[in-house]
Write an enzyme that holds these catalytic residues in place. Sequence first.
Site, PDB file in Angstrom:
ATOM      1  N   ASP A   1       0.818  -1.216   0.000  1.00  0.00           N
ATOM      2  CA  ASP A   1       0.000   0.000   0.000  1.00  0.00           C
ATOM      3  C   ASP A   1       0.852   1.266   0.000  1.00  0.00           C
ATOM      4  OD1 ASP A   1      -2.052  -1.787   0.319  1.00  0.00           O
ATOM      5  OD2 ASP A   1      -2.954  -0.756   2.031  1.00  0.00           O
ATOM      6  N   ASP A   2       0.248   2.323  -0.508  1.00  0.00           N
ATOM      7  CA  ASP A   2       0.689   3.720  -0.302  1.00  0.00           C
ATOM      8  C   ASP A   2       1.744   4.224  -1.283  1.00  0.00           C
ATOM      9  OD1 ASP A   2      -1.016   3.488   1.799  1.00  0.00           O
ATOM     10  OD2 ASP A   2       0.484   3.671   3.367  1.00  0.00           O
TER      11      ASP A   2
ATOM     12  N   HIS B 265      -5.794   3.292  -4.130  1.00  0.00           N
ATOM     13  CA  HIS B 265      -5.761   3.528  -2.673  1.00  0.00           C
ATOM     14  C   HIS B 265      -6.066   5.004  -2.394  1.00  0.00           C
ATOM     15  CE1 HIS B 265      -4.960   2.238   1.340  1.00  0.00           C
ATOM     16  NE2 HIS B 265      -3.777   2.803   1.475  1.00  0.00           N
TER      17      HIS B 265
ATOM     18  N   HIS C 114      -5.279   9.700   0.646  1.00  0.00           N
ATOM     19  CA  HIS C 114      -5.140   8.756   1.762  1.00  0.00           C
ATOM     20  C   HIS C 114      -5.826   9.272   3.020  1.00  0.00           C
ATOM     21  CE1 HIS C 114      -3.310   5.788   4.487  1.00  0.00           C
ATOM     22  NE2 HIS C 114      -3.119   5.075   3.392  1.00  0.00           N
TER      23      HIS C 114
ATOM     24  N   TYR D 181      -6.680   3.016   5.736  1.00  0.00           N
ATOM     25  CA  TYR D 181      -6.939   2.564   7.109  1.00  0.00           C
ATOM     26  C   TYR D 181      -8.099   1.557   7.186  1.00  0.00           C
ATOM     27  CZ  TYR D 181      -4.641   7.131   7.485  1.00  0.00           C
ATOM     28  OH  TYR D 181      -3.814   8.223   7.313  1.00  0.00           O
TER      29      TYR D 181
ATOM     30  N   HIS E 186       3.663  -2.250   3.066  1.00  0.00           N
ATOM     31  CA  HIS E 186       3.649  -0.893   2.514  1.00  0.00           C
ATOM     32  C   HIS E 186       4.935  -0.590   1.755  1.00  0.00           C
ATOM     33  CE1 HIS E 186       0.835  -0.765   5.919  1.00  0.00           C
ATOM     34  NE2 HIS E 186       0.202   0.192   5.262  1.00  0.00           N
TER      35      HIS E 186
HETATM   36 ZN   LIG Z   1      -2.584   3.153   3.137  1.00  0.00          ZN
END
Ligand SMILES: [Zn+2]
Length: 367
Positions: free
Chosen positions: A97-98, A152, A156, A193, A257
Amino acid sequence: MPAAWPDVSESKMIDGAFLEDPLVTQAWAYVQSVVPKSVLDVPPSQYVSGSTTKYGADAVANCYWPNNLCTRSTDAAYYHADISTCPGDNVWGITYDDGPINNSGTDDTSALLTSLKDANVQATFFCVGSNVVQFPADVKRALDAGHEIASHTWTHHPLTSLTNLQVIAEIKYTEAIIYNATGIVPAMIRPPYGDVDDRVRAIMWALGYRNVLWTTTPDRDTHDADGSEGETASQEIVDLVKNQFFTPQPGFISLEHDISTFTTSVAIKILQAIQAAKASSMLSIDVTAVGKCTNKPVYQNAAPLPSPAAPTTTQASSGPTPPATGGKTINIPDAKAATSSAVGGYGLSVVLVTVCGVVAAVLGYVN
Ligand SMILES: [Zn+2]
């Protein structure tokens, strides 16, 4: 293409003129035409900080995830069932993620892609739009290497704390920049989240997305981004993964991540452990991407061509007909990347038309 991309700072919400772009307003009109007003009228939660919100609506009735990790296990009229595990046994859906990121001198996401290749692992990347706009080549490289690209959001931010229009903007701007970078439109989204309720699920569904979380029972979050860094923290995470993830067990989806040089370095160490375990036949589990383990659509423009011929230019084309059953038509404002090579092996279902010098791609897809 939208008139402009929103700010790359995740602390700046998408607002003002960005919410008036046709990219957003047209999607909002469609969402209102297919989602019950009562669902769209569920009040947003109150943003506190970070992942924390105050949820004022009925958390149980609206299946608010942060409230006892509520998930929807079956499809309904206006949302898909959540994906939070790989079905079957001994299959590990691996996700990052991210990203993408590329901190100066560390080449983070790029280094992770090299390690994935070395370990012969295909993964799912839940990309943040405000990072894709900065490092589009990393996303294209990931797609070309066979990894799955998913959304995503742009900022965020906890989605339940946003208005309907803001949730749509988060999804559509991220979709547009991913499309601009790769030529694909994702069909999977992970809420930052895990912050989701039925209102957000319904918007995701209307826009062609499935909500993908991760396995929480047992906990398959590596907690690589929870704050502790350094060699000791890194080794503890790798040891935990080797002890708990590598063994025979029901299928699951993990959470890692590529948000920082630290988390990316941990991810690379985990892949090196996977590679070593494979080499010594000590890995009791298949490691793969979420779309592969669930057999769910990964892209909205991935429908196979009805014939072998694929359009290869951005000139007007008769093209394939969008699917007649369960299909919808959406407008993607920039077809710069919509060539047969851009969508590669996923199959092209793009009808390209040129109007007043502006090329628009009309995508037919099933969800
Ligand atoms: Zn995230």
